[in-house]
Design an enzyme around this catalytic site. Structure first.
Site, PDB file in Angstrom:
ATOM      1  N   THR A  66       2.336  24.509 -47.764  1.00 34.98           N
ATOM      2  CA  THR A  66       1.128  24.350 -48.558  1.00 34.98           C
ATOM      3  C   THR A  66      -0.079  24.831 -47.763  1.00 34.98           C
ATOM      4  O   THR A  66       0.066  25.415 -46.684  1.00 34.98           O
ATOM      5  CB  THR A  66       1.026  22.892 -49.091  1.00 34.98           C
ATOM      6  OG1 THR A  66      -0.072  22.815 -49.977  1.00 34.98           O
ATOM      7  CG2 THR A  66       0.852  21.862 -47.983  1.00 34.98           C
ATOM      8  N   LYS A  70       0.284  29.374 -46.765  1.00 30.11           N
ATOM      9  CA  LYS A  70       1.146  30.071 -47.722  1.00 30.11           C
ATOM     10  C   LYS A  70       1.223  31.590 -47.498  1.00 30.11           C
ATOM     11  O   LYS A  70       2.263  32.203 -47.738  1.00 30.11           O
ATOM     12  CB  LYS A  70       0.661  29.805 -49.154  1.00 30.11           C
ATOM     13  CG  LYS A  70       0.912  28.378 -49.623  1.00 30.11           C
ATOM     14  CD  LYS A  70       0.418  28.222 -51.037  1.00 30.11           C
ATOM     15  CE  LYS A  70       0.871  26.922 -51.648  1.00 30.11           C
ATOM     16  NZ  LYS A  70       0.659  26.880 -53.090  1.00 30.11           N
ATOM     17  N   ASN A  91       5.694  29.493 -51.109  1.00 31.95           N
ATOM     18  CA  ASN A  91       5.602  28.021 -51.036  1.00 31.95           C
ATOM     19  C   ASN A  91       6.943  27.356 -50.739  1.00 31.95           C
ATOM     20  O   ASN A  91       7.003  26.150 -50.551  1.00 31.95           O
ATOM     21  CB  ASN A  91       4.977  27.430 -52.313  1.00 31.95           C
ATOM     22  CG  ASN A  91       5.928  27.470 -53.493  1.00 31.95           C
ATOM     23  OD1 ASN A  91       6.948  28.154 -53.469  1.00 31.95           O
ATOM     24  ND2 ASN A  91       5.611  26.741 -54.538  1.00 31.95           N
ATOM     25  N   ASP A 106       5.900  28.459 -57.934  1.00 25.68           N
ATOM     26  CA  ASP A 106       4.822  27.970 -58.807  1.00 25.68           C
ATOM     27  C   ASP A 106       4.923  28.540 -60.224  1.00 25.68           C
ATOM     28  O   ASP A 106       4.667  27.826 -61.207  1.00 25.68           O
ATOM     29  CB  ASP A 106       3.444  28.325 -58.225  1.00 25.68           C
ATOM     30  CG  ASP A 106       3.009  27.327 -57.162  1.00 25.68           C
ATOM     31  OD1 ASP A 106       3.568  26.218 -57.119  1.00 25.68           O
ATOM     32  OD2 ASP A 106       2.110  27.676 -56.376  1.00 25.68           O
ATOM     33  N   GLY A 132      -9.986  30.681 -64.227  1.00 24.44           N
ATOM     34  CA  GLY A 132      -9.795  30.611 -62.776  1.00 24.44           C
ATOM     35  C   GLY A 132      -8.992  31.794 -62.271  1.00 24.44           C
ATOM     36  O   GLY A 132      -8.163  32.365 -63.014  1.00 24.44           O
ATOM     37  N   ALA A 133      -9.273  32.189 -61.019  1.00 26.97           N
ATOM     38  CA  ALA A 133      -8.552  33.326 -60.427  1.00 26.97           C
ATOM     39  C   ALA A 133      -8.247  33.043 -58.958  1.00 26.97           C
ATOM     40  O   ALA A 133      -8.285  33.934 -58.113  1.00 26.97           O
ATOM     41  CB  ALA A 133      -9.374  34.603 -60.581  1.00 26.97           C
ATOM     42  N   GLY A 134      -7.927  31.774 -58.650  1.00 19.43           N
ATOM     43  CA  GLY A 134      -7.566  31.409 -57.279  1.00 19.43           C
ATOM     44  C   GLY A 134      -6.069  31.581 -57.060  1.00 19.43           C
ATOM     45  O   GLY A 134      -5.389  32.294 -57.810  1.00 19.43           O
ATOM     46  N   ASN A 156     -13.335  34.007 -64.449  1.00 22.96           N
ATOM     47  CA  ASN A 156     -13.533  33.286 -63.191  1.00 22.96           C
ATOM     48  C   ASN A 156     -15.008  33.320 -62.825  1.00 22.96           C
ATOM     49  O   ASN A 156     -15.697  34.314 -63.076  1.00 22.96           O
ATOM     50  CB  ASN A 156     -12.716  33.951 -62.074  1.00 22.96           C
ATOM     51  CG  ASN A 156     -12.618  33.064 -60.850  1.00 22.96           C
ATOM     52  OD1 ASN A 156     -12.286  31.887 -60.965  1.00 22.96           O
ATOM     53  ND2 ASN A 156     -12.921  33.604 -59.689  1.00 22.96           N
ATOM     54  N   TYR A 223      -3.977  17.458 -62.084  1.00 28.34           N
ATOM     55  CA  TYR A 223      -3.197  16.312 -62.574  1.00 28.34           C
ATOM     56  C   TYR A 223      -3.753  14.967 -62.127  1.00 28.34           C
ATOM     57  O   TYR A 223      -3.110  13.928 -62.316  1.00 28.34           O
ATOM     58  CB  TYR A 223      -1.716  16.451 -62.173  1.00 28.34           C
ATOM     59  CG  TYR A 223      -1.504  16.652 -60.702  1.00 28.34           C
ATOM     60  CD1 TYR A 223      -1.375  15.582 -59.833  1.00 28.34           C
ATOM     61  CD2 TYR A 223      -1.443  17.930 -60.178  1.00 28.34           C
ATOM     62  CE1 TYR A 223      -1.203  15.770 -58.486  1.00 28.34           C
ATOM     63  CE2 TYR A 223      -1.272  18.143 -58.828  1.00 28.34           C
ATOM     64  CZ  TYR A 223      -1.152  17.057 -57.988  1.00 28.34           C
ATOM     65  OH  TYR A 223      -0.980  17.259 -56.641  1.00 28.34           O
TER      66      TYR A 223
END
Ligand SMILES: NC(=O)c1ccc[n+]([C@@H]2O[C@H](COP(=O)([O-])OP(=O)(O)OC[C@H]3O[C@@H](n4cnc5c(N)ncnc54)[C@H](OP(=O)(O)O)[C@@H]3O)[C@@H](O)[C@H]2O)c1
Length: 276
Positions: A66, A70, A91, A106, A132-134, A156, A223
């Site tokens: 993590t 990564k 990952n 993922d 988002g674009a991470g 993003n 989450y």
């Protein structure tokens, strides 16, 4: 000669104390009554290579990786899956015959979660909006394209990162302006929040969400909380919603199977155990 060693696995990160992976794998080890241990491993950047080379000698079958390791883990691996090449990060590492095999689960976890939470979901039913674009967004964009979404629209805050995704993923990806991206929602079959907005301690996602409607599938990869304001809004307008915990749980399945030899189930028992 038979190898009687108890298989070990773990998660490497910095920090790593917040990781839920030890709870997930620990639950499965107990549930399937398997010998084995899964351990959180705090590793500094400078030590990563040495640690990865030593772990197999200590009986580790593999590890999850993590933040912030990564990308470096991908670079250090001897073999990388197509998915790792596409996403640009690993990952899940498996150690075999002195070599490091790197994968990224993922995208698998995202699709498996959607299919479990919204069994009628069909990526090909219409375009998908990804906010988002991470790092997580890259995996999700690749998953949606592979699953057959006719178009993936990405917005993003830092537009250049979304343009970077377009350069990597090609013509079925369209970039739109962040602040007006809510206008796209009504035309989408699938809508995904991959930003950290809406997470406990983070600001809310302030886009126009009035376009949510029945027939859409909406998911948030945040989450904590499980029902983010984004998902609540979608649900109140009749969309089918899938929370972000499923992705976290499903992405752990391939690693567990490779290291401990049993394909585990993601079910309500596991969700309850992780939610404590
Ligand atoms: N459920 C799961 O299994 C799972 C898996 C991975 C990640 N996650 C969660 O997903 C979230 C993103 O993870 P990541 O690894 O992709 O992080 P990341 O690479 O740091 O990307 C963060 C994303 O959030 C956007 N963002 C952050 N603050 C913002 C703000 N104030 N306004 C607008 N946009 C903002 C960033 O936009 P800029 O590019 O403009 O900064 C970027 O698109 C985290 O909350 C993480 O915990 C969940």
């Amino acid at each position: 000669m038979t190898d009687h060693r108890i298989p070990l696995a773990g998660v490497i990160g910095n920090p790593v104390a917040h990781s839920r992976s030890p709870d997930v794998h620990g639950h499965w080890l107990k549930r399937y009554d398997l010998p084995g241990h899964y351990i959180p491993l705090h590793v500094e950047d400078i030590d990563l290579e040495q640690v990865l080379r030593s772990l197999p000698q200590m009986g580790f079958a593999g590890v999850n990786v993590t933040i912030p390791h990564k990308v470096r883990a991908m670079e250090l691996a001897d073999f990388i899956s197509d998915r790792v090449t596409l996403i640009g990060a690993a990952n899940t590492l498996t150690f075999r015959d002195g070599k490091i095999y790197a994968d990224n689960t993922d995208a698998y976890g995202f699709l498996a979660s959607l299919r479990q939470g919204a069994p009628d979901w069909n990526a090909a039913a219409g375009p998908a909006l990804v906010l988002g674009a991470g790092g997580a967004s890259r995996a999700i964009v690749s998953a949606l394209l592979e699953a057959g979404a006719p178009e993936v629209v990405v917005a993003n805050r830092t537009r250049s990162k979304a343009e970077g995704l377009r350069a990597d993923f090609g013509a079925r990806l369209r970039v739109v302006e962040w602040v007006t991206s809510g206008d796209q929602i009504a035309d989408m079959a699938t809508v995904v929040n991959t930003t950290s907005l809406g997470m406990q301690g983070q600001p809310a996602l302030k886009l126009d969400l009035s376009g949510f409607k029945r027939g859409q599938v909406v998911t948030d990869i945040v989450y904590t909380p499980l029902m983010t304001p984004f998902l609540s809004e979608a649900k109140s307008r009749g969309a089918t919603v899938v929370d972000g915990l499923g992705m976290l749980l499903h992405q752990a399945v391939p690693g567990f199977e490779r290291w401990f030899g049993q394909r585990p189930e993601v079910d309500d028992d596991l969700r309850r155990a992780i939610l404590g």
